[in-house]
Design a protein around this motif. Structure first.
Motif, mmCIF file in Angstrom:
data_model
loop_
_atom_site.group_PDB
_atom_site.id
_atom_site.type_symbol
_atom_site.label_atom_id
_atom_site.label_comp_id
_atom_site.label_asym_id
_atom_site.label_seq_id
_atom_site.Cartn_x
_atom_site.Cartn_y
_atom_site.Cartn_z
ATOM 1 N N CYS A 138 0.850 -1.195 0.000
ATOM 2 C CA CYS A 138 0.000 0.000 0.000
ATOM 3 C C CYS A 138 0.887 1.247 0.000
ATOM 4 O O CYS A 138 1.818 1.345 0.807
ATOM 5 C CB CYS A 138 -0.887 -0.017 1.241
ATOM 6 S SG CYS A 138 -1.662 1.569 1.589
ATOM 7 N N CYS A 188 0.221 3.139 3.737
ATOM 8 C CA CYS A 188 0.726 2.616 5.025
ATOM 9 C C CYS A 188 1.839 1.581 4.832
ATOM 10 O O CYS A 188 2.394 1.088 5.809
ATOM 11 C CB CYS A 188 -0.422 2.007 5.824
ATOM 12 S SG CYS A 188 -1.054 0.478 5.100
ATOM 13 N N CYS A 217 -7.178 -0.689 0.956
ATOM 14 C CA CYS A 217 -6.159 -1.320 1.779
ATOM 15 C C CYS A 217 -6.822 -1.833 3.059
ATOM 16 O O CYS A 217 -7.580 -1.117 3.705
ATOM 17 C CB CYS A 217 -5.071 -0.305 2.116
ATOM 18 S SG CYS A 217 -3.946 -0.862 3.401
ATOM 19 N N CYS A 244 -5.123 0.471 6.173
ATOM 20 C CA CYS A 244 -5.400 1.897 6.410
ATOM 21 C C CYS A 244 -6.680 2.365 5.736
ATOM 22 O O CYS A 244 -7.057 3.528 5.880
ATOM 23 C CB CYS A 244 -4.217 2.754 5.957
ATOM 24 S SG CYS A 244 -3.974 2.805 4.178
HETATM 25 ZN ZN LIG Z 1 -2.659 1.055 3.547
#
Ligand SMILES: [Zn+2]
Length: 241
Positions: free
Chosen positions: A201, A204, A225, A228
Motif C-alpha cells: 500500500c 501505510c 487497503c 489503512c
Molecule cells: Zn494502507
C-alpha cells in the motif's frame, strides 16, 4: 460510469485535494506566526513598563533628596544667624559644633544625590533604548500583519481556484465512490487514494495479498487497503506487474 474511468478521475481529484490540504494547513499556520510577533511586542511592553516605573521612582527619590537638602541648608543658615546673638563662648562653641555636624550630613547627602543622578542618567538611557526597541517591535508587527494578510489573500485565491477545478472533476466520479473517497480523505488527512508500490500500500506500506494486488490491477472494482482503508490504484510506474 465505469470504475476504471472513475479511478482515473479520482487520481486527478486526489492531486487537487492534496494541494488543498497543504494550502489549508498553511492558512491555519498564518495566525500562529502573527501570535509569535504579538507576544514579542507584549514582552517589550512589559519591559518598557518596568523601566518606566524604575525611572519614575528615581525621579521621585531625587526630588525628595533635593527637598531634604533645602531644609538642611535652611537649618544651617538659621543656626548661623543665631550664632552671633549668643552670649558665652561655651554656647558659641556648642552651636558651632552643631553647625559643623549639620554641614557634614549635608555633604553626605550631596554625594548621595550625585550618585542618584548617575543612576537616573543610566535608567534614562535604558528607557530611551527600550522605547526604540518597543517601537521596532510594534513596526515589525504592523509589517507582519500586512504581509500575513497578503499571504492569506493569496492562499484564499489559490484555494478557491482549486475548489473550482475540483467541481469540474467530481461529476465524472461514481457518487458512492466519491462519498467513500471523501470520508477517507477527512480521516486520513488529505490522502485517500494511493498507488500500489510493488505489492504494498502506498499509504501505510503494508504488503497486500496477491489477490488484492490482482484486483487493483484489473480496475474492475474499488479496492481498499485492509490496513489503512485507503483506496488503492494501479500505476505502471510503481508496479512490478
Ligand atoms: Zn494502507
Amino acid at each position: 460510469m465505469e470504475t476504471t474511468n472513475s479511478l482515473d478521475v479520482l487520481r486527478q481529484l486526489q492531486t487537487l485535494d492534496a494541494q488543498l490540504y497543504r494550502l489549508r494547513r498553511e492558512k491555519q499556520q498564518k495566525p500562529v506566526e502573527l501570535e509569535q510577533v504579538k507576544s514579542e511586542v507584549a514582552s517589550q511592553e512589559a519591559e518598557s513598563k518596568s523601566v518606566e516605573s524604575k525611572f519614575k521612582d528615581l525621579q521621585l527619590a531625587q526630588k525628595e533628596d533635593e527637598l531634604d537638602l533645602e531644609s538642611r541648608e535652611a537649618n544651617i543658615r538659621k543656626l548661623q544667624s543665631q550664632l552671633f546673638q549668643l552670649k558665652t563662648n561655651k554656647e558659641y562653641t556648642a552651636m558651632q559644633h552643631e553647625i559643623d555636624s549639620l554641614k557634614a550630613d549635608k555633604s553626605l547627602l550631596e554625594e548621595a544625590i550625585l550618585r542618584r543622578f548617575d543612576a537616573t542618567d543610566q535608567v534614562a538611557k535604558e528607557r530611551q533604548l527600550q522605547t526604540q526597541r518597543l517601537t521596532a517591535a510594534q513596526q515589525k508587527l504592523e509589517k507582519e500583519r500586512v504581509r500575513l494578510n497578503q499571504e492569506l489573500e493569496l492562499l484564499n485565491q489559490k484555494i478557491a481556484e482549486i475548489e473550482e477545478q475540483r467541481k469540474t472533476l467530481t461529476p465524472a466520479i461514481q457518487p458512492e465512490l466519491l462519498t467513500i473517497y471523501e470520508k477517507i480523505l477527512v480521516l486520513r488527512d488529505g490522502l485517500a487514494l494511493v498507488p500500489l508500490l510493488q505489492d504494498s500500500c502506498g499509504g501505510c506500506h503494508r504488503r497486500m495479498p496477491p489477490q488484492v494486488v490482482n484486483e487493483v490491477f484489473l480496475k474492475t472494482k474499488v479496492v481498499m487497503c485492509e490496513s489503512c482503508n485507503r483506496i488503492l490504484y494501479f500505476d505502471e510506474a510503481h508496479s512490478k506487474l
